[in-house]
Design a protein around this motif. Structure first.
Motif, PDB file in Angstrom:
ATOM      1  N   GLY A 110       0.880  -1.172   0.000  1.00  0.00           N
ATOM      2  CA  GLY A 110       0.000   0.000   0.000  1.00  0.00           C
ATOM      3  C   GLY A 110       0.906   1.206   0.000  1.00  0.00           C
ATOM      4  O   GLY A 110       2.120   1.059   0.096  1.00  0.00           O
ATOM      5  N   LEU A 111       0.337   2.401  -0.110  1.00  0.00           N
ATOM      6  CA  LEU A 111       1.204   3.582  -0.148  1.00  0.00           C
ATOM      7  C   LEU A 111       2.018   3.744   1.130  1.00  0.00           C
ATOM      8  O   LEU A 111       3.175   4.129   1.086  1.00  0.00           O
ATOM      9  CB  LEU A 111       0.365   4.847  -0.362  1.00  0.00           C
ATOM     10  N   ASP A 112       1.424   3.451   2.275  1.00  0.00           N
ATOM     11  CA  ASP A 112       2.123   3.622   3.555  1.00  0.00           C
ATOM     12  C   ASP A 112       3.391   2.747   3.568  1.00  0.00           C
ATOM     13  O   ASP A 112       3.312   1.526   3.516  1.00  0.00           O
ATOM     14  CB  ASP A 112       1.167   3.198   4.681  1.00  0.00           C
ATOM     15  N   PRO A 113       4.576   3.400   3.640  1.00  0.00           N
ATOM     16  CA  PRO A 113       5.813   2.623   3.542  1.00  0.00           C
ATOM     17  C   PRO A 113       6.235   1.976   4.860  1.00  0.00           C
ATOM     18  O   PRO A 113       7.194   1.199   4.881  1.00  0.00           O
ATOM     19  CB  PRO A 113       6.842   3.690   3.135  1.00  0.00           C
ATOM     20  N   THR A 114       5.530   2.285   5.951  1.00  0.00           N
ATOM     21  CA  THR A 114       6.072   1.896   7.254  1.00  0.00           C
ATOM     22  C   THR A 114       6.008   0.383   7.506  1.00  0.00           C
ATOM     23  O   THR A 114       6.668  -0.117   8.405  1.00  0.00           O
ATOM     24  CB  THR A 114       5.381   2.669   8.404  1.00  0.00           C
ATOM     25  N   GLY A 115       5.262  -0.338   6.684  1.00  0.00           N
ATOM     26  CA  GLY A 115       5.214  -1.795   6.845  1.00  0.00           C
ATOM     27  C   GLY A 115       6.272  -2.510   6.026  1.00  0.00           C
ATOM     28  O   GLY A 115       6.291  -3.743   5.981  1.00  0.00           O
ATOM     29  N   SER A 116       7.122  -1.778   5.358  1.00  0.00           N
ATOM     30  CA  SER A 116       8.157  -2.394   4.520  1.00  0.00           C
ATOM     31  C   SER A 116       9.533  -1.973   5.029  1.00  0.00           C
ATOM     32  O   SER A 116       9.773  -0.791   5.282  1.00  0.00           O
ATOM     33  CB  SER A 116       8.005  -1.953   3.063  1.00  0.00           C
ATOM     34  N   ARG A 117      10.429  -2.933   5.122  1.00  0.00           N
ATOM     35  CA  ARG A 117      11.785  -2.675   5.618  1.00  0.00           C
ATOM     36  C   ARG A 117      12.565  -1.851   4.596  1.00  0.00           C
ATOM     37  O   ARG A 117      12.436  -2.078   3.387  1.00  0.00           O
ATOM     38  CB  ARG A 117      12.452  -4.031   5.831  1.00  0.00           C
ATOM     39  N   THR A 118      13.387  -0.913   5.083  1.00  0.00           N
ATOM     40  CA  THR A 118      14.258  -0.170   4.163  1.00  0.00           C
ATOM     41  C   THR A 118      15.494  -1.007   3.874  1.00  0.00           C
ATOM     42  O   THR A 118      16.147  -1.506   4.795  1.00  0.00           O
ATOM     43  CB  THR A 118      14.692   1.172   4.790  1.00  0.00           C
ATOM     44  N   GLN A 119      15.796  -1.166   2.614  1.00  0.00           N
ATOM     45  CA  GLN A 119      17.020  -1.861   2.202  1.00  0.00           C
ATOM     46  C   GLN A 119      18.007  -0.837   1.651  1.00  0.00           C
ATOM     47  O   GLN A 119      17.607   0.221   1.154  1.00  0.00           O
ATOM     48  CB  GLN A 119      16.692  -2.889   1.118  1.00  0.00           C
ATOM     49  N   VAL A 120      19.277  -1.158   1.753  1.00  0.00           N
ATOM     50  CA  VAL A 120      20.319  -0.235   1.262  1.00  0.00           C
ATOM     51  C   VAL A 120      21.300  -1.037   0.413  1.00  0.00           C
ATOM     52  O   VAL A 120      21.721  -2.134   0.805  1.00  0.00           O
ATOM     53  CB  VAL A 120      21.068   0.458   2.419  1.00  0.00           C
ATOM     54  N   ALA A 121      21.636  -0.486  -0.728  1.00  0.00           N
ATOM     55  CA  ALA A 121      22.625  -1.123  -1.598  1.00  0.00           C
ATOM     56  C   ALA A 121      23.632  -0.081  -2.067  1.00  0.00           C
ATOM     57  O   ALA A 121      23.322   1.114  -2.137  1.00  0.00           O
ATOM     58  CB  ALA A 121      21.941  -1.755  -2.807  1.00  0.00           C
TER      59      ALA A 121
END
Ligand SMILES: Cc1ncc(COP(=O)(O)O)c(C=O)c1O
Length: 307
Positions: A110-121
């Motif tokens: 969904g638009l709300d990003p808070t349920g998805s982990r931030t990844q970094v590359a």
């Protein structure tokens, strides 16, 4: 279409992984909504080994972009500096482009990003001048875009957020389909802002000017480098509003950015720029080339050696 030249590894979420293994799920949140921030940094061959140019400033801007967009970053600037060093040693790359990116991964859709982990590359690969070596030498042909540059009230231009680049891509594709090399975007006030991925400079009567941060630009690190090098050479500089018609009456114009380097603009919408000698631009190009290779002693602190 030139293929991306791969290197051995990519740094992903804290570890080096083989290039082909650095993959993500197609339902990654950041892919769908452009919720990602990134950087572009150059690695140059120098007498003391490969060096990243103004690495800390780029990574600080990366952290600022994440903060502006409320994207939680699990790695601080020193950790990311170490990641860039580890990657340079693993890939043995000496000259190329470095791309850190942070994005919301696979989690919720969904638009709300808070349920998805931030990844970094962080990736790096060999990459020549963005507008081509011929462009750096002979200058490019530009057009003023019909698309307006994003503004702080909608998509904050001082953050390098992936979503912001949908605006840049519209301008780039319009310019290409019109037979031009690159676009110049005006801001919501109708004043010159910047190129899709480069800041812009004007020379008139020996004075070097560039639009201010409030013109809807990204505060370019190359822009800052050019202003500093010009001041060293006693070339008068101004951060000032530039009207569209002042592009046509310039003695010289050039793009400046990490990917493009310093690229002269030789024509805008069919009007040749100045006499075409680009004397000030050439001087600044030569200084910039020395600066990025650590050949200007008072600016050697701009380099992070990665051996
Ligand atoms: C929109 C935009 N403007 C300007 C620049 C130039 O910034 P820098 O010199 O820090 O690469 C870039 C490149 O990052 C950019 O994407």
């Amino acid at each position: 279409m030139p293929a991306l030249v791969s290197t051995s590894s990519i740094w992903l979420d804290g570890a080096l992984v083989p290039w082909d293994a650095a993959t993500i799920h197609v339902l990654s949140h950041g892919l769908h909504y452009g919720y990602a921030v990134f950087e572009g940094i150059r690695l140059h061959r120098t007498a003391k080994g490969p060096a990243a140019f103004r690495l800390t400033e780029h990574l600080e801007r990366f952290a600022d972009s994440a903060k502006i967009y409320r994207l939680p970053l699990a790695y601080d600037v020193p950790t990311l500096e170490r990641a860039v060093g580890d990657l340079a040693r693993a890939t043995r790359l000496e000259e190329g482009y470095i791309r850190p990116i942070a994005f919301t991964g696979y989690g919720e859709m969904g638009l709300d990003p808070t349920g998805s982990r931030t990844q970094v590359a962080v990736a790096m690969w060999p990459w020549g001048a963005y507008l081509g070596e011929a462009g750096v030498k002979k200058g490019v042909r530009a057009t003023v875009s019909s698309w307006t540059r994003i503004d702080s009230r909608s998509l904050p231009p001082q953050a390098k957020c992936s979503a912001n680049y949908a605006n840049a891509i519209l301008a780039k594709l319009e310019a290409k389909s019109g037979g031009y090399d690159e676009a110049i975007l005006l801001n919501t006030a109708g004043l010159v802002s910047e190129g899709p991925g480069e800041n812009i400079f004007r020379v008139r009567n020996g004075i070097l000017s560039t639009p201010p941060a409030s013109a809807g630009i990204l505060r370019g690190i190359t822009r800052d480098t050019v202003l500093t090098l010009a001041a060293d050479e006693q070339i008068p500089t101004q951060r000032t509003a530039i009207a569209r018609e002042e592009l046509f009456t310039a003695d010289e114009l050039f793009y400046a950015g990490t990917a493009a380097g310093i690229t002269p603009i030789r024509e805008i919408d069919g009007r040749p720029i100045g006499s075409g000698d680009f004397a000030v631009t050439r001087r600044l190009q030569a200084l910039y080339d020395k600066a990025v290779r650590g050949q200007i002693p008072q600016h050697e602190d701009w380099l992070s050696y990665l051996t």
